[in-house]
Design a protein around this motif. Structure first.
Motif, PDB file in Angstrom:
ATOM      1  N   LYS A   1      -7.709   6.694  -0.670  1.00  0.00           N
ATOM      2  CA  LYS A   1      -6.741   6.315  -1.623  1.00  0.00           C
ATOM      3  C   LYS A   1      -7.083   5.131  -2.442  1.00  0.00           C
ATOM      4  O   LYS A   1      -6.752   4.990  -3.810  1.00  0.00           O
ATOM      5  N   THR A   2      -7.763   4.116  -2.029  1.00  0.00           N
ATOM      6  CA  THR A   2      -7.935   3.034  -2.816  1.00  0.00           C
ATOM      7  C   THR A   2      -9.346   3.485  -3.922  1.00  0.00           C
ATOM      8  O   THR A   2      -9.218   2.805  -5.006  1.00  0.00           O
ATOM      9  N   LYS A   3     -10.294   4.208  -3.411  1.00  0.00           N
ATOM     10  CA  LYS A   3     -11.071   4.891  -4.422  1.00  0.00           C
ATOM     11  C   LYS A   3     -10.217   5.486  -5.668  1.00  0.00           C
ATOM     12  O   LYS A   3     -10.770   5.280  -6.957  1.00  0.00           O
ATOM     13  N   GLN A   4      -9.204   6.328  -5.386  1.00  0.00           N
ATOM     14  CA  GLN A   4      -8.410   7.180  -6.356  1.00  0.00           C
ATOM     15  C   GLN A   4      -7.746   6.021  -7.249  1.00  0.00           C
ATOM     16  O   GLN A   4      -7.903   6.056  -8.384  1.00  0.00           O
ATOM     17  N   ILE A   5      -7.178   4.892  -6.538  1.00  0.00           N
ATOM     18  CA  ILE A   5      -6.360   3.988  -7.505  1.00  0.00           C
ATOM     19  C   ILE A   5      -7.555   3.067  -8.219  1.00  0.00           C
ATOM     20  O   ILE A   5      -7.220   3.050  -9.606  1.00  0.00           O
ATOM     21  N   MET A   6      -8.461   2.690  -7.660  1.00  0.00           N
ATOM     22  CA  MET A   6      -9.582   1.776  -8.548  1.00  0.00           C
ATOM     23  C   MET A   6     -10.319   2.639  -9.572  1.00  0.00           C
ATOM     24  O   MET A   6     -10.708   2.144 -10.719  1.00  0.00           O
TER      25      MET A   6
ATOM     26  N   THR B   1      -7.273   0.190   6.964  1.00  0.00           N
ATOM     27  CA  THR B   1      -8.853   0.438   7.453  1.00  0.00           C
ATOM     28  C   THR B   1      -8.916   1.813   7.743  1.00  0.00           C
ATOM     29  O   THR B   1      -9.951   2.148   8.499  1.00  0.00           O
ATOM     30  N   SER B   2      -7.803   2.779   7.782  1.00  0.00           N
ATOM     31  CA  SER B   2      -8.317   4.148   7.832  1.00  0.00           C
ATOM     32  C   SER B   2      -9.132   4.828   6.747  1.00  0.00           C
ATOM     33  O   SER B   2      -9.170   4.378   5.560  1.00  0.00           O
ATOM     34  N   GLU B   3      -9.538   6.121   7.161  1.00  0.00           N
ATOM     35  CA  GLU B   3     -10.084   6.876   6.124  1.00  0.00           C
ATOM     36  C   GLU B   3      -9.262   7.146   4.877  1.00  0.00           C
ATOM     37  O   GLU B   3      -9.630   7.212   3.717  1.00  0.00           O
ATOM     38  N   ALA B   4      -7.809   7.686   5.230  1.00  0.00           N
ATOM     39  CA  ALA B   4      -7.167   7.970   4.163  1.00  0.00           C
ATOM     40  C   ALA B   4      -6.827   6.664   2.973  1.00  0.00           C
ATOM     41  O   ALA B   4      -6.804   6.863   2.028  1.00  0.00           O
ATOM     42  N   ASP B   5      -6.939   5.325   3.802  1.00  0.00           N
ATOM     43  CA  ASP B   5      -6.747   4.384   2.913  1.00  0.00           C
ATOM     44  C   ASP B   5      -7.896   4.125   2.081  1.00  0.00           C
ATOM     45  O   ASP B   5      -7.814   3.910   0.852  1.00  0.00           O
TER      46      ASP B   5
ATOM     47  N   LYS C   1       0.800  -1.198  -0.048  1.00  0.00           N
ATOM     48  CA  LYS C   1       0.251   0.090  -0.006  1.00  0.00           C
ATOM     49  C   LYS C   1       0.775   1.421   0.063  1.00  0.00           C
ATOM     50  O   LYS C   1       0.234   2.333  -0.017  1.00  0.00           O
ATOM     51  N   HIS C   2       2.106   1.247  -0.180  1.00  0.00           N
ATOM     52  CA  HIS C   2       2.881   2.259   0.003  1.00  0.00           C
ATOM     53  C   HIS C   2       3.379   2.975  -1.321  1.00  0.00           C
ATOM     54  O   HIS C   2       4.108   3.856  -1.607  1.00  0.00           O
ATOM     55  N   TYR C   3       2.818   2.398  -2.420  1.00  0.00           N
ATOM     56  CA  TYR C   3       2.942   3.285  -3.858  1.00  0.00           C
ATOM     57  C   TYR C   3       1.720   4.139  -3.967  1.00  0.00           C
ATOM     58  O   TYR C   3       0.775   4.175  -3.418  1.00  0.00           O
ATOM     59  N   SER C   4       2.429   5.590  -4.388  1.00  0.00           N
ATOM     60  CA  SER C   4       1.271   6.645  -4.516  1.00  0.00           C
ATOM     61  C   SER C   4       0.453   6.273  -5.844  1.00  0.00           C
ATOM     62  O   SER C   4       0.740   5.584  -6.519  1.00  0.00           O
ATOM     63  N   VAL C   5      -0.814   7.106  -5.615  1.00  0.00           N
ATOM     64  CA  VAL C   5      -1.690   7.188  -6.886  1.00  0.00           C
ATOM     65  C   VAL C   5      -1.023   7.466  -8.138  1.00  0.00           C
ATOM     66  O   VAL C   5      -1.008   6.648  -9.104  1.00  0.00           O
ATOM     67  N   GLU C   6      -0.036   8.398  -7.990  1.00  0.00           N
ATOM     68  CA  GLU C   6       0.763   8.742  -9.384  1.00  0.00           C
ATOM     69  C   GLU C   6       1.597   7.792  -9.737  1.00  0.00           C
ATOM     70  O   GLU C   6       1.599   7.504 -11.095  1.00  0.00           O
ATOM     71  N   GLU C   7       2.259   6.986  -8.886  1.00  0.00           N
ATOM     72  CA  GLU C   7       3.032   5.558  -9.350  1.00  0.00           C
ATOM     73  C   GLU C   7       2.126   4.574  -9.812  1.00  0.00           C
ATOM     74  O   GLU C   7       2.461   4.045 -10.998  1.00  0.00           O
ATOM     75  N   TRP C   8       0.962   4.590  -9.471  1.00  0.00           N
ATOM     76  CA  TRP C   8       0.004   3.537  -9.992  1.00  0.00           C
ATOM     77  C   TRP C   8      -0.557   3.988 -11.345  1.00  0.00           C
ATOM     78  O   TRP C   8      -0.522   3.079 -12.215  1.00  0.00           O
TER      79      TRP C   8
END
Ligand code: 5GP
Length: 347
Positions: free
Chosen positions: A112-117, A105-109, A77-84
């Motif tokens: 970020k998952t929403k942005q990657i997906m 399971t944090s709000e930030a997670d 989970k340590h790659y940024s959205v830009e790296e994805w």
């Protein structure tokens, strides 16, 4: 206080009993499995081995290499959205269909998952992963992820008992990740005294999951191809590997020379090394529950994954399973007090 008297087994406590077989060669064994997942109704075919979401095991390059063998990679989970985004732009659909996007399971997670997906429809697996899957918070989070992504395959964990497997599946998980304490760089059992022998955890959790139409990943504790076979034989739908796939060119670590030999660092995701790298150190209230070790550098992962798949195929021929799918029902484990003969050292 209560004591459970039932014997619980790890991989080192059993061997497969050979069975008569009509198979002539391991080349006849089919390792590809085709699954339809309970909630998402997604279909997936491939070799159900997954590289663990640890940043000293997997990189995007690992995902590309393993996908060429139809093997999966859980990206840490340590790659940024830009790296994805960069990875997605150069990567073909087969690779993306075989990666998992990891989330805490944090709000930030969640955000970020929403942005990657949102970057592509080709990403289909989400791996919600926390060390202690017994937290009610995980159940709430899985419900939230399921509501947001009704047609994605969601894995959640880690747990080791059937009650919690059922709760997570009912909350929306298609797959539950099983394993507390067996990992090669895990020190949870030493630091906390908590754990469950991994083969029994797999057998019991697979039973609970399959009863509800869900699946499990046996996560951690495999030290050789025979252990991978034992995890499948015990009923794991997928097997996740950390240490066996670490120390390779595709693991992304720096190669360190010592006395003319090459090594690569491998560390647990709750080790001091990982916490220093990702969270600025070990918080005062917690103990590191992972080790840092130096592994002999093993070159490309291609030879290793072929060796693992060759081992599993061979197990299948010894017990007469023409397909990996048949391995569990062809499995009789015998309890043993010995494994390999180490008279000339360890393999
Ligand atoms: P291995 O295949 O190396 O035996 O186990 C890999 C698994 O160990 C991972 O998928 C993860 O579940 C677990 N793991 C990774 N890092 C840590 C850690 O720092 N502490 C603990 N307790 N488990 C870890």
């Amino acid at each position: 206080m209560r004591i459970e008297q039932d014997l619980k087994l790890g991989f080192k406590d059993v061997l497969f009993r050979p069975k008569r077989s009509t198979l002539k060669s391991r080349s006849q064994v089919e390792l590809t499995r085709s699954y339809t997942f309970k909630h998402s109704r997604r279909e997936w075919s491939g070799v159900p081995i997954i590289a663990a979401n640890m940043d000293s095991v997997v990189t995007f390059e690992m995902a590309e290499t393993l996908a060429s063998h139809n093997v999966m990679t859980a990206i840490h989970k340590h790659y940024s959205v830009e790296e994805w985004a960069t990875f997605i732009n150069k990567t073909d659909t087969n690779v993306l269909n075989n990666v998992m996007v990891s989330s805490g399971t944090s709000e930030a997670d969640f955000q970020k998952t929403k942005q990657i997906m949102a970057l592509t429809d080709d990403l289909i697996f989400i791996c919600v992963d926390i060390a202690n899957g017994y937290s009610e918070h995980l159940v709430d989070y899985v419900e939230r992820v399921r509501a947001e992504f009704p047609d994605k395959v969601i894995s959640a964990g880690n747990v080791v008992t059937g009650d919690m497997v059922e709760e997570l599946i009912l909350a929306g998980a298609d797959i539950v990740k099983v394993g507390i304490g067996p990992g090669s760089v895990c020190t949870t059992r030493v630091k906390t005294g908590v754990g469950y022998p991994q083969l029994s955890a797999i057998i019991e959790c697979a039973d609970s999951a399959h009863g509800l139409g869900g699946m499990i990943i046996g996560d951690g504790g495999c030290s050789c191809p025979g252990d991978v076979s034992k995890a499948f034989g015990g009923g794991a739908d997928f097997v996740m590997l950390g240490g066996m796939l670490a120390g390779h060119q595709e693991s992304g670590g720096e190669i360190i020379e010592q006395d003319g030999k090459q090594f690569m660092k491998f560390y647990g995701m709750s080790s001091q090394s990982a916490m220093k790298k990702h969270s600025g150190g070990v918080a005062k209230y917690r103990a590191a529950e992972g080790k840092t070790v130096m592994l002999p550098y093993k070159g490309s992962v291609n030879a290793t994954i072929e060796d693992i798949m060759g081992g599993v195929r061979s197990t299948c021929t010894y017990v007469g399973a023409a397909k990996l799918k048949e391995l569990t029902k062809r499995t009789t484990f015998i309890r043993v007090q010995e494994q390999e003969n180490n008279v000339y050292g360890k393999e």
